[in-house]
Motif scaffolding. Structure first.
Motif, short mmCIF file in Angstrom:
data_model
loop_
_atom_site.label_atom_id
_atom_site.label_comp_id
_atom_site.label_asym_id
_atom_site.label_seq_id
_atom_site.Cartn_x
_atom_site.Cartn_y
_atom_site.Cartn_z
N GLY A 130 3.71 -13.04 -11.08
CA GLY A 130 5.04 -13.87 -11.46
C GLY A 130 6.21 -13.16 -10.71
N ARG A 131 7.07 -12.82 -11.51
CA ARG A 131 8.35 -12.23 -11.01
C ARG A 131 8.49 -10.79 -11.19
NH1 ARG A 131 13.48 -14.00 -13.71
NH2 ARG A 131 14.41 -12.62 -12.34
N LYS A 132 7.05 -10.39 -11.74
CA LYS A 132 6.83 -8.80 -12.11
C LYS A 132 6.16 -8.08 -11.16
CE LYS A 132 6.71 -9.64 -17.20
NZ LYS A 132 5.77 -9.63 -18.52
N ILE A 133 6.81 -7.06 -10.60
CA ILE A 133 6.08 -6.19 -9.47
C ILE A 133 5.91 -4.87 -10.00
CG2 ILE A 133 6.34 -5.61 -6.94
CD1 ILE A 133 6.67 -8.56 -7.65
N MET A 134 4.65 -4.55 -10.04
CA MET A 134 4.54 -3.09 -10.47
C MET A 134 4.27 -2.08 -9.48
SD MET A 134 4.24 -1.06 -13.15
CE MET A 134 3.98 -1.83 -14.49
N VAL A 135 4.95 -0.94 -9.27
CA VAL A 135 4.88 0.09 -8.20
C VAL A 135 4.59 1.35 -8.91
CG1 VAL A 135 6.04 1.13 -6.23
CG2 VAL A 135 6.87 -1.16 -6.91
N HIS A 136 3.70 2.19 -8.27
CA HIS A 136 3.38 3.33 -8.73
C HIS A 136 3.87 4.35 -7.58
CE1 HIS A 136 -0.03 2.14 -11.55
NE2 HIS A 136 1.40 1.81 -11.81
N GLY A 137 4.08 5.72 -7.89
CA GLY A 137 4.56 6.61 -6.81
C GLY A 137 4.42 7.85 -7.31
N ARG A 138 4.39 8.85 -6.50
CA ARG A 138 4.09 10.26 -6.81
C ARG A 138 5.15 11.25 -5.83
NH1 ARG A 138 -0.42 13.46 -5.09
NH2 ARG A 138 -0.99 12.54 -2.93
N LEU A 139 5.47 12.23 -6.37
CA LEU A 139 6.39 13.22 -5.72
C LEU A 139 5.55 14.62 -5.61
CD1 LEU A 139 9.09 13.35 -4.48
CD2 LEU A 139 10.00 14.19 -6.83
N PHE A 140 5.44 15.09 -4.54
CA PHE A 140 4.37 16.17 -4.32
C PHE A 140 4.81 16.96 -2.74
CE2 PHE A 140 2.45 12.78 -2.08
CZ PHE A 140 1.65 13.47 -0.72
N CYS A 141 4.27 18.21 -2.89
CA CYS A 141 4.15 18.78 -1.67
C CYS A 141 2.94 19.80 -1.82
CB CYS A 141 5.39 19.85 -1.87
SG CYS A 141 5.52 21.02 -0.25
N GLY A 142 2.25 19.59 -0.77
CA GLY A 142 0.97 20.27 -0.87
C GLY A 142 -0.23 19.65 -2.00
#
Length: 162
Positions: A130-142
């Motif tokens: 519906g109007r709900k959008i789920m986003v995943h993310g990660r912040l990394f280096c190597g």
């Protein structure tokens, strides 16, 4: 300097190059001035950010955390990391074609992030209901994971869009 360089002098050029298969993504042309808090000063001493898309159209960013993001000595403030995650995960929804606002952002901090370091943000839309959008993310280096997040975005009703 290379993208793998860990230390950068404030005010000096910072290499925010992406992976060879990424294409530059013009985020401001999509969402306008709403990116000014994190991405608004491309040569500033707070953040420097460049956005990209990969072959699958997922959003990535190369981000430099400057001296003005410092919290614990020599490391980025958790609020600075949260601001980057908010912008990057929300922008991933916009880049996927959804005009949204962030309804809920959950961040798990995994390691302290040294300032004056270039890191990568990977983000992707993982579900739409519906109007709900789920986003995943990660912040990394190597191999170092600094933070990962889940963002529940809510699409803006058409009468609220300008």
């Amino acid at each position: 300097m290379t993208a793998s360089s860990e230390e950068h002098a404030a005010g000096a050029a910072v290499d925010l190059s992406g992976a060879p298969d990424w294409t530059l993504f013009d985020a401001p042309s999509l969402v306008g001035d709403s990116l000014r808090f994190v991405s608004g000063q491309p040569d500033g001493d707070r953040f420097r950010v460049r956005y990209f898309r990969d072959a699958e159209q997922h959003l990535h960013a190369r981000i430099w955390f400057g001296p003005e993001t410092e919290g614990p000595p020599g490391h980025a403030h958790g609020g600075a990391v949260a601001a980057v995650m908010d912008e990057g995960l929300g922008l991933a929804a916009w880049a996927a074609g959804y005009a949204i606002v962030v309804g809920n952002l959950n961040i798990s901090f995994r390691a302290m992030l040294p300032i004056q370091k270039v890191v990568t943000l990977e983000s992707r839309v993982v579900s739409v209901e519906g109007r709900k959008i789920m986003v995943h993310g990660r912040l990394f280096c190597g191999d170092t994971l600094f933070a990962e997040g889940q963002c529940l975005c809510i699409t803006i009703k058409k009468e609220n869009q300008s």
